[in-house]
Design a protein around this motif. Sequence first.
Motif, PDB file in Angstrom:
ATOM      1  N   SER A  46     -17.563  22.819 -30.233  1.00 18.64           N
ATOM      2  CA  SER A  46     -17.130  21.708 -31.081  1.00 18.64           C
ATOM      3  C   SER A  46     -18.004  20.495 -30.769  1.00 18.64           C
ATOM      4  N   GLU A  47     -17.998  19.535 -31.671  1.00 19.52           N
ATOM      5  CA  GLU A  47     -18.763  18.310 -31.432  1.00 19.52           C
ATOM      6  C   GLU A  47     -18.206  17.563 -30.221  1.00 19.52           C
ATOM      7  N   LYS A  48     -16.884  17.610 -30.064  1.00 16.31           N
ATOM      8  CA  LYS A  48     -16.264  16.966 -28.906  1.00 16.31           C
ATOM      9  C   LYS A  48     -16.705  17.648 -27.610  1.00 16.31           C
ATOM     10  N   ILE A  51     -20.213  16.539 -26.837  1.00 18.90           N
ATOM     11  CA  ILE A  51     -20.228  15.166 -26.316  1.00 18.90           C
ATOM     12  C   ILE A  51     -19.884  15.164 -24.829  1.00 18.90           C
ATOM     13  N   HIS A  52     -18.852  15.894 -24.460  1.00 23.23           N
ATOM     14  CA  HIS A  52     -18.463  15.952 -23.049  1.00 23.23           C
ATOM     15  C   HIS A  52     -19.541  16.630 -22.202  1.00 23.23           C
ATOM     16  N   LEU A  53     -20.189  17.642 -22.758  1.00 25.75           N
ATOM     17  CA  LEU A  53     -21.264  18.323 -22.024  1.00 25.75           C
ATOM     18  C   LEU A  53     -22.431  17.374 -21.767  1.00 25.75           C
ATOM     19  N   GLU A 131     -24.794  26.352 -17.914  1.00 24.01           N
ATOM     20  CA  GLU A 131     -24.067  27.568 -17.503  1.00 24.01           C
ATOM     21  C   GLU A 131     -22.971  27.227 -16.502  1.00 24.01           C
ATOM     22  N   GLU A 132     -23.274  26.303 -15.580  1.00 22.89           N
ATOM     23  CA  GLU A 132     -22.293  25.906 -14.572  1.00 22.89           C
ATOM     24  C   GLU A 132     -21.105  25.173 -15.196  1.00 22.89           C
ATOM     25  N   VAL A 136     -15.788  24.269 -18.488  1.00 24.30           N
ATOM     26  CA  VAL A 136     -15.190  22.977 -18.850  1.00 24.30           C
ATOM     27  C   VAL A 136     -15.290  22.762 -20.363  1.00 24.30           C
ATOM     28  N   VAL A 137     -16.439  23.095 -20.929  1.00 24.32           N
ATOM     29  CA  VAL A 137     -16.647  22.933 -22.375  1.00 24.32           C
ATOM     30  C   VAL A 137     -15.715  23.870 -23.145  1.00 24.32           C
TER      31      VAL A 137
END
Length: 158
Positions: A46-48, A51-53, A131-132, A136-137
């Motif tokens: 997702s775009e969100k 952004i977090h990545l 990859e790490e 979370v994403v």
Amino acid sequence: MPEKTQQQKTKELKIFSAQVVTLDTIKNDRRKLILLHLIKILNSVSEKGMIHLINSLRDKNKIDLGYSIVKLGNRIIVRELSEDLKALLYVGLIETDPKSKKLQLTSRGKEFLESLQIADSKLNEILKAVEEQKSVVIAIDEEVSAIVQSAQQSARRK
């Protein structure tokens, strides 16, 4: 008797310029190429989540992808990201899944990435960091999926 005055209506022509996006401009734009690689690794995002990545890569791994990041409370804003995604959507390298609203590579995007032979140690470092942080994403994307499903269900009820 007073005369009726006629008002004349005019139409204005507004001109604006927009940059033309082609595959060649994307080949020469390192930021968009990295974005394609990120989407490829994540399969769909997702775009969100993206952004977090990007924010996490900058904060945790000290990897700057060239985006300016603004934090307002709990919100993270990456202005250039939406422009880059629109450009990739425009040339058909990525698409948005209509059900999940996630970005994914098209077959054309996969072919485009395979045709490019990039030997960049910095890119390998970025991909390793992604990859790490993949788990979370994925968690953020699950949250987005739940919100989308909830919205779709409430729309069906109406």
